[in-house]
Scaffold this active site. Sequence first.
Site, PDB file in Angstrom:
ATOM      1  N   ASP A  45     -45.040  22.400 -29.853  1.00 10.42           N
ATOM      2  CA  ASP A  45     -44.573  23.754 -30.670  1.00 10.42           C
ATOM      3  C   ASP A  45     -45.397  24.846 -29.594  1.00 10.42           C
ATOM      4  O   ASP A  45     -46.536  24.668 -29.423  1.00 10.42           O
ATOM      5  CB  ASP A  45     -45.289  23.980 -32.045  1.00 10.42           C
ATOM      6  CG  ASP A  45     -44.732  25.067 -32.612  1.00 10.42           C
ATOM      7  OD1 ASP A  45     -44.304  26.233 -32.019  1.00 10.42           O
ATOM      8  OD2 ASP A  45     -44.011  24.961 -33.754  1.00 10.42           O
ATOM      9  N   ASP A  70     -37.038  20.527 -34.234  1.00 12.19           N
ATOM     10  CA  ASP A  70     -37.473  21.119 -35.491  1.00 12.19           C
ATOM     11  C   ASP A  70     -37.929  22.395 -35.050  1.00 12.19           C
ATOM     12  O   ASP A  70     -38.909  22.915 -35.287  1.00 12.19           O
ATOM     13  CB  ASP A  70     -38.601  20.391 -36.064  1.00 12.19           C
ATOM     14  CG  ASP A  70     -39.053  21.048 -37.216  1.00 12.19           C
ATOM     15  OD1 ASP A  70     -38.620  21.976 -37.959  1.00 12.19           O
ATOM     16  OD2 ASP A  70     -40.078  20.251 -38.044  1.00 12.19           O
TER      17      ASP A  70
END
Lengths: 282, 282
Positions: free
Chosen positions: A109, A159
């Site tokens: 991320d 995601d």
Amino acid sequence: MNPSEWFTEQLPGADSAFSLKIKKKLHEEQSAFQFLEIYETETFGNLMVIDGCTMVSTRDNFFYHEMMSHPALYTHPNPKRVWIIGGGDCGTLKEVLKHDSVEHAVQIDIDERVTRLAEIYFPELCESNGDPRAELKFIDGIKWVKEAEPNSVDIIIVDSTDPVGPAEGLFSKAFYHDCFNCLSEHGMVVQQSESALYHLKLIGEMRGAMASAGFGHLQTLFFPQCIYPSGWWSATIASKASLAKFRELEAANKPFDTTYYNVDIHRAALAQPEFFKKAFSL
Amino acid sequence: MNPSEWFTEQLPGADSAFSLKIKKKLHEEQSAFQFLEIYETETFGNLMVIDGCTMVSTRDNFFYHEMMSHPALYTHPNPKRVWIIGGGDCGTLKEVLKHDSVEHAVQIDIDERVTRLAEIYFPELCESNGDPRAELKFIDGIKWVKEAEPNSVDIIIVDSTDPVGPAEGLFSKAFYHDCFNCLSEHGMVVQQSESALYHLKLIGEMRGAMASAGFGHLQTLFFPQCIYPSGWWSATIASKASLAKFRELEAANKPFDTTYYNVDIHRAALAQPEFFKKAFSL
């Protein structure tokens, strides 16, 4: 409704809005990438909001995290290496690590602050972060995939936030092409693909980009997600190998707990609504 | 959000709310039974609101109306006589009449004004009202069922508002008992049963009341319904005969158009989420 007592996400395109009653705002900050807010709600537990969009609530995140991971992991014949692009709240990572076949799961991320806030406000999603198979990287997932060697991963789970801002490049043919190049023989990408009621055009473009990047097999799955626009969400799998079967017997005997997913729900998520079949000539 | 530009339904128990942006209010009236409003929305077409709760929108009513009718009608071996209790917008009636086996479909809504408004603002839902097999009654459905002769109906569809106000008696053991008495050998009731995320207790009570009224076979189906609380709705079938099978071959070759329903969606709707199975020991 007293606006000060509610968090409201307003979806411009659909002219609809979803609101949760809040007890208080627990935190807000502008990270290097996005505006992050955490609320304590009346009945949904804690709520993380990124750039004005609801991301995750304590109460209903199980739908999304389970459906972003278990269908793909029970479809791949032997998933050992999994990357999660985005997923900073760690909920998808936790589900992935429930699979004994997984030897290495990397969460990539770009925004470390999302994970640091999840550790404080959603500790139950972060409880597998110390698993020796887990690795957390806070770098650009697009660049990571672009520079990866061939055959270095079995499943890539995208995601991400919506396809605006930092996540925009995750919905492009170039990105899917890079995914294709670093995936193994039976490799697959699974990506959240918004609402089939509100975002059919986006799903069509995503499926088109995945196919033109070389993926021969596509599958869109449907599931509830109450805090997301329309309450009805989807994920799309793009695979190098056939998606006609999944490991049903193993899914039926899964050795871990879930709240939504089971083998019947897996099959159910594959059913294509009539209007969806017509839109994409399935 | 400027409140004058939005219609908002606020669900007290869940402390969540759903809003649609409106162009204008087209109509409002206090009928003998309820407060009725019609809005023209920005992107959902027309919207009917009863006592503050969203009932039906042009854009997304297909989920509900198709899933309240086709699963039950393709499960009963030969449904000839169907009653719809409530359903004044006529959308369920329209779906029921798509089945050639149906010889007589009676819609029994206590409030004639709902139907008169649907004829004006939802004409597409009323287009089968002139079918010679259709009969519209504006009387008390609870009394109608109570006074009915044994073996006078094959399927009773309870297409009602929420279990407060005029619809409360439709969620009682006494009502299900009366249904049992007038249903034929393979008879079944199908009733909207709210959201499994928000109203699990209500679904449990409903299933309990249906079972204690004599129905030996229960089945809860799940489907999206964006304008209803949580966006994820359910219907529960209570049957005298086994629900283990439905007429899959006929559903796969249905001779009529639908927007959501097809044979795969029918199977999918029967999948029970893990938390639901645990709650009811299924």
